[in-house]
Design a protein around this motif. Structure first.
Motif, PDB file in Angstrom:
ATOM      1  N   ARG A 254       1.012  -1.324   0.651  1.00 45.33           N
ATOM      2  CA  ARG A 254       0.127  -0.009  -0.061  1.00 45.33           C
ATOM      3  C   ARG A 254       0.659   0.975  -0.545  1.00 45.33           C
ATOM      4  N   LEU A 255       0.900   2.699  -1.396  1.00 43.42           N
ATOM      5  CA  LEU A 255       1.565   3.240  -1.012  1.00 43.42           C
ATOM      6  C   LEU A 255       0.594   4.603  -0.672  1.00 43.42           C
ATOM      7  N   ARG A 256       1.519   4.841   0.235  1.00 43.98           N
ATOM      8  CA  ARG A 256       0.600   6.385  -0.099  1.00 43.98           C
ATOM      9  C   ARG A 256       1.023   7.968  -0.463  1.00 43.98           C
TER      10      ARG A 256
ATOM     11  N   ILE B 178       5.090  13.230  -8.026  1.00 46.68           N
ATOM     12  CA  ILE B 178       4.806  11.730  -7.817  1.00 46.68           C
ATOM     13  C   ILE B 178       5.781  10.841  -7.906  1.00 46.68           C
ATOM     14  N   TYR B 179       6.209  11.295  -8.887  1.00 48.04           N
ATOM     15  CA  TYR B 179       6.927   9.837  -9.462  1.00 48.04           C
ATOM     16  C   TYR B 179       8.309   9.243  -8.182  1.00 48.04           C
ATOM     17  N   GLU B 180       8.561  10.484  -7.576  1.00 49.19           N
ATOM     18  CA  GLU B 180       9.270  10.582  -6.403  1.00 49.19           C
ATOM     19  C   GLU B 180       8.855   9.960  -5.286  1.00 49.19           C
ATOM     20  N   GLN B 181       7.762  10.688  -4.964  1.00 45.93           N
ATOM     21  CA  GLN B 181       6.563   9.855  -3.945  1.00 45.93           C
ATOM     22  C   GLN B 181       6.654   8.202  -3.584  1.00 45.93           C
ATOM     23  N   ILE B 182       6.314   7.661  -5.679  1.00 47.52           N
ATOM     24  CA  ILE B 182       6.520   6.291  -5.422  1.00 47.52           C
ATOM     25  C   ILE B 182       8.320   5.873  -5.606  1.00 47.52           C
ATOM     26  N   VAL B 183       8.285   6.431  -5.320  1.00 49.30           N
ATOM     27  CA  VAL B 183       9.790   5.780  -4.637  1.00 49.30           C
ATOM     28  C   VAL B 183      10.130   5.866  -3.803  1.00 49.30           C
ATOM     29  N   LYS B 184       9.840   6.715  -2.759  1.00 52.06           N
ATOM     30  CA  LYS B 184      10.453   6.757  -2.042  1.00 52.06           C
ATOM     31  C   LYS B 184       9.699   5.493  -1.371  1.00 52.06           C
ATOM     32  N   GLU B 185       8.273   5.735  -1.347  1.00 55.75           N
ATOM     33  CA  GLU B 185       7.693   4.793  -0.811  1.00 55.75           C
ATOM     34  C   GLU B 185       7.938   3.613  -0.978  1.00 55.75           C
ATOM     35  N   MET B 186       7.938   3.613  -2.190  1.00 53.76           N
ATOM     36  CA  MET B 186       8.540   1.927  -2.427  1.00 53.76           C
ATOM     37  C   MET B 186       9.636   1.371  -1.420  1.00 53.76           C
ATOM     38  N   VAL B 187      10.643   1.775  -1.317  1.00 51.64           N
ATOM     39  CA  VAL B 187      12.295   1.920  -0.488  1.00 51.64           C
ATOM     40  C   VAL B 187      11.828   1.933   0.661  1.00 51.64           C
ATOM     41  N   PHE B 188      10.663   2.492   1.294  1.00 55.80           N
ATOM     42  CA  PHE B 188      10.203   2.191   2.745  1.00 55.80           C
ATOM     43  C   PHE B 188       9.535   1.651   2.975  1.00 55.80           C
TER      44      PHE B 188
ATOM     45  N   VAL C 192      10.016  -1.760   1.031  1.00 53.65           N
ATOM     46  CA  VAL C 192      11.174  -2.949   1.218  1.00 53.65           C
ATOM     47  C   VAL C 192      12.052  -2.650   2.544  1.00 53.65           C
ATOM     48  N   ALA C 193      12.269  -1.750   3.272  1.00 58.36           N
ATOM     49  CA  ALA C 193      13.338  -0.775   4.331  1.00 58.36           C
ATOM     50  C   ALA C 193      12.235  -1.589   5.489  1.00 58.36           C
ATOM     51  N   ALA C 194      11.448  -1.640   5.382  1.00 63.39           N
ATOM     52  CA  ALA C 194      10.138  -2.020   6.599  1.00 63.39           C
ATOM     53  C   ALA C 194       9.977  -3.433   6.538  1.00 63.39           C
ATOM     54  N   GLY C 195      10.063  -4.356   5.647  1.00 54.37           N
ATOM     55  CA  GLY C 195       9.799  -5.454   5.593  1.00 54.37           C
ATOM     56  C   GLY C 195       8.850  -6.237   4.768  1.00 54.37           C
ATOM     57  N   ASP C 196       7.712  -5.299   4.729  1.00 57.34           N
ATOM     58  CA  ASP C 196       6.869  -5.286   3.933  1.00 57.34           C
ATOM     59  C   ASP C 196       6.796  -5.823   2.565  1.00 57.34           C
ATOM     60  N   VAL C 197       7.602  -6.031   1.699  1.00 57.43           N
ATOM     61  CA  VAL C 197       7.567  -6.560   0.697  1.00 57.43           C
ATOM     62  C   VAL C 197       8.665  -7.332   0.717  1.00 57.43           C
ATOM     63  N   PRO C 198       8.640  -8.883   0.734  1.00 60.39           N
ATOM     64  CA  PRO C 198       9.572  -9.885   0.872  1.00 60.39           C
ATOM     65  C   PRO C 198      10.850 -10.095   0.245  1.00 60.39           C
TER      66      PRO C 198
ATOM     67  N   VAL D 181       4.432   5.809 -13.397  1.00 61.60           N
ATOM     68  CA  VAL D 181       5.199   4.589 -12.788  1.00 61.60           C
ATOM     69  C   VAL D 181       6.604   4.165 -12.863  1.00 61.60           C
ATOM     70  N   ALA D 182       6.084   3.864 -14.522  1.00 58.90           N
ATOM     71  CA  ALA D 182       7.785   3.937 -15.415  1.00 58.90           C
ATOM     72  C   ALA D 182       8.623   4.122 -15.165  1.00 58.90           C
ATOM     73  N   ARG D 183       8.513   6.036 -14.913  1.00 57.85           N
ATOM     74  CA  ARG D 183       9.825   6.386 -13.957  1.00 57.85           C
ATOM     75  C   ARG D 183      10.396   6.070 -12.648  1.00 57.85           C
ATOM     76  N   ALA D 184       9.363   6.206 -12.024  1.00 58.04           N
ATOM     77  CA  ALA D 184       9.503   6.119 -10.657  1.00 58.04           C
ATOM     78  C   ALA D 184      10.432   4.290 -10.798  1.00 58.04           C
ATOM     79  N   PHE D 185       9.747   3.574 -11.144  1.00 55.89           N
ATOM     80  CA  PHE D 185      10.763   2.249 -11.237  1.00 55.89           C
ATOM     81  C   PHE D 185      12.030   2.210 -12.042  1.00 55.89           C
TER      82      PHE D 185
END
Length: 64
Positions: free
Chosen positions: A2-4, A13-23, A25-31, A53-57
């Motif tokens: 779940r990304l906020r 927005i693309y930077e927010q997606i990057v930040k949320e995905m990194v967080f 993974v770091a929090a262990g929400d994505v095994p 989303v493609a830019r964030a990826f």
């Protein structure tokens, strides 16, 4: 996963997606080994343009 996102934020927005995905993974929400959603699926889920989303990826891939 779940990304906020905050559309009223000064951060693009693309930077927010990057930040949320990194967080996530770091929090262990994505095994380890779990696949992330496709560009199209994540764009539909977040109600954003698939190019955003493609830019964030691309940024995540560049950062490793």
């Amino acid at each position: 996963m779940r990304l906020r996102l905050r559309p009223d934020s000064d951060m693009p927005i693309y930077e927010q997606i990057v930040k949320e995905m990194v967080f996530a993974v770091a929090a262990g929400d994505v095994p380890p080994g779990e696949l992330v959603p496709s560009v199209r699926d994540l764009a539909q889920q977040l109600l954003v343009n698939p190019n955003t989303v493609a830019r964030a990826f691309q940024e995540l891939e560049r950062e490793g």
